[in-house]
Design an enzyme around this catalytic site. Structure first.
Site: not given
Ligand code: BES
Ligand code: MN
Ligand code: ZN
Length: 498
Positions: A280, A354
């Site tokens: 990230k 997921r």
């Molecule tokens: N935990 C995150 C989702 C999230 C991000 C919740 C920011 C709250 C605030 C999840 O694991 C994630 O990183 N999801 C990705 C999915 C994407 C790679 C398809 C996202 O939301 O960017």
């Molecule tokens: Mn994630």
């Protein structure tokens, strides 16, 4: 804080503080008018002088009000009668809560439960009062060596009910409010703890603690070797990059007959989500300590249910792991086999929620569930779609989804449905495996739910995406404890149906 219900006339209450509503413009509530009569117009004089207009959020403390047996009278502005609704009622309670913190009084007697909110009965008002007071009193002091001075403020709040006949339901509402509040507070405490202090092992210890506190709770903790044996290749692909051992925690609360199918709650427990190799960006990455708030809400709900000793069966399942980059971490492009046998092409290691949930959802089958509800901070896209007011709900059984929407409305912990249509499933096509773990930029919350739906065909299932509701950012940052109220209310509603 201690709560109580009583029924009686305001002028007869021997209390440190009588709490009376005033609505706009300058209109005393019924209890207020009673005091006014006994005090020869003391209150109406004050109001006429313009010191208390009744505006929402306004408060005034009066001392030595004649004709009463109380040390003080606290006037609380309730706004215009026509604007009274659930939201304004909660605001009234917030201003009450702040005003009480600044008083010398140790206890108080509130007539704000007399306020008429369309469609809401006395038990709702009592329950919301308890929860709102407790919510405002929560401070995260777990890791502060220099604790804040214990704030002054009242220790005990008595709420008025219309007549003695309502004492019972009032007391029950207090009991529920207390149980839900301690569940919320547990979920907040866990959510607020950082990744170094709350790794998967810590969540497992918390489950064990609940097992000790509540005899009807039985806990089992699976280690990574156990998961290998169960062939949870998807879950293990996420923990592969972490030095912290992953845990699969299950808690069984046995409150009902042993042949009664349980409500199963599955909570995402990523104790820190760095994104893995699909790392990230740095901004706000600290907030990914909250990525176990689904797990925390499962623990909080089980604690609330156990505290109320509800006569039904509930199971909590928590896949707990970190998501970290490492030499052994899963690479984008890797293909893994889930416990269900479906193969998954991992195109983005940041879509890890997921990957752990799918194996936990397959594992849930062994409990022969009545329904399965999973709770996860799953997609940033959820915040884009719905903002931070409701959680998203999607599922394969509309009565279950509707029950959740109804429970959320009842307890002011709202959810809003997104469509889980087959049309979206195509976005998960993979050239090399049965399914890809991401579905592209569009409808990210829905395609994440589509992914989960491939693993939930054997039971009634709903998915709650709490990415926008599990915590707040900014000056007052912290976990919210949502959706513990929603889940507990849903469970209470099921009890009523049975
Ligand atoms: N935990 C995150 C989702 C999230 C991000 C919740 C920011 C709250 C605030 C999840 O694991 C994630 O990183 N999801 C990705 C999915 C994407 C790679 C398809 C996202 O939301 O960017
Ligand atoms: Mn994630
Ligand atoms: Zn995540």
């Amino acid at each position: 804080m201690e709560f109580n219900v009583k029924s009686g006339n305001p002028e007869k209450q021997r209390t440190a503080c009588l709490i009376i509503g005033v609505s706009q413009p300058r209109k005393l509530s019924r209890a207020g008018r009673q005091i006014d009569k006994m005090s020869d117009g003391f209150l109406s004089t004050i109001i006429r002088r313009g010191d208390m207009d009744g505006k929402l959020g306004q408060t005034r403390v009066l001392h030595n009000v004649p004709g009463t047996l109380s040390d003080r009278v606290l006037l609380v502005g309730c706004g215009k009668d026509k604007d009274l609704n659930e939201k304004t009622y909660l605001k009234i309670l917030d201003s009450l809560s702040a005003a009480l913190d600044n008083l010398g009084a140790m206890e108080a007697y509130s007539y704000l439960t007399d306020i008429n909110i369309k469609g809401r009965t006395i038990d709702w008002k009592v329950n919301q009062t308890v929860m709102q007071m407790e919510k405002n009193r929560y401070h995260c002091e777990q890791l502060k060596r220099q604790k804040n001075e214990a704030p002054k403020g009242i220790r005990k709040l008595v709420m008025n009910v219309p007549s003695r006949r309502e004492l019972n339901i009032g007391e029950q509402a207090i009991q529920q409010g207390n149980a839900i509040s301690s569940g919320v507070s547990l979920a907040k405490d866990l959510g607020n703890l950082p990744g170094n202090i709350c790794p998967p092992t810590y969540l497992a210890e918390q489950a064990r603690r609940l097992e000790k506190t509540f005899p009807p709770v039985v806990v089992e903790i699976l280690e990574e070797e156990d998961m290998k044996e169960l062939e949870m290749g998807s879950f293990l692909s996420v923990s592969a990059g972490s030095r912290q051992p992953a845990k699969l925690i299950s808690l069984e609360y046995h409150g009902g007959p042993s042949d009664q199918k349980p409500i199963v709650l599955v909570g995402k427990g990523v104790t820190f989500d760095s994104g893995g190799i699909s790392l990230k960006p740095g901004a706000s990455m600290d907030e990914m300590k909250y990525d176990m708030c689904g797990a925390a809400s499962v623990l909080g709900t089980i604690s609330a249910v156990a505290e109320m000793q509800l006569p039904l069966n509930v199971v909590g399942i928590i896949p707990a792991t970190e998501n970290m980059p490492d030499g052994l971490a899963t690479r984008p492009g890797d293909i893994v086999t889930s416990m269900s046998g479906l193969t998954i092409e991992i195109l983005n290691t940041d879509a890890e929620g997921r990957l752990i949930l799918c194996d936990a959802l397959t594992y849930a089958e062994k409990f022969d569930p009545d329904v399965v509800i999973d709770i996860a901070t799953l997609t940033g896209a959820c915040i884009v779609a719905l903002g931070r007011n409701p959680s998203a709900v999607l599922g394969n059984h509309s009565p279950l989804v509707n029950d959740l929407i109804g429970a959320g409305k009842q307890i002011e912990d709202k959810v809003w449905e997104l469509p889980l249509w087959d049309e979206y499933q195509d976005q998960l096509k993979s050239n090399f495996a049965d399914i890809a773990n991401i579905g592209g930029r569009e409808a990210g919350t829905i395609t994440a739910a589509c992914f989960l739906s491939r693993f939930t065909k054997k039971y009634k299932w709903a998915h709650l995406d709490i990415a926008g509701t599990a915590w707040v950012s900014g000056d007052n940052k912290g976990a919210t404890g949502r959706p513990v109220p929603l889940l507990t209310q849903y469970i209470l509603d099921q009890l009523e149906e049975k």
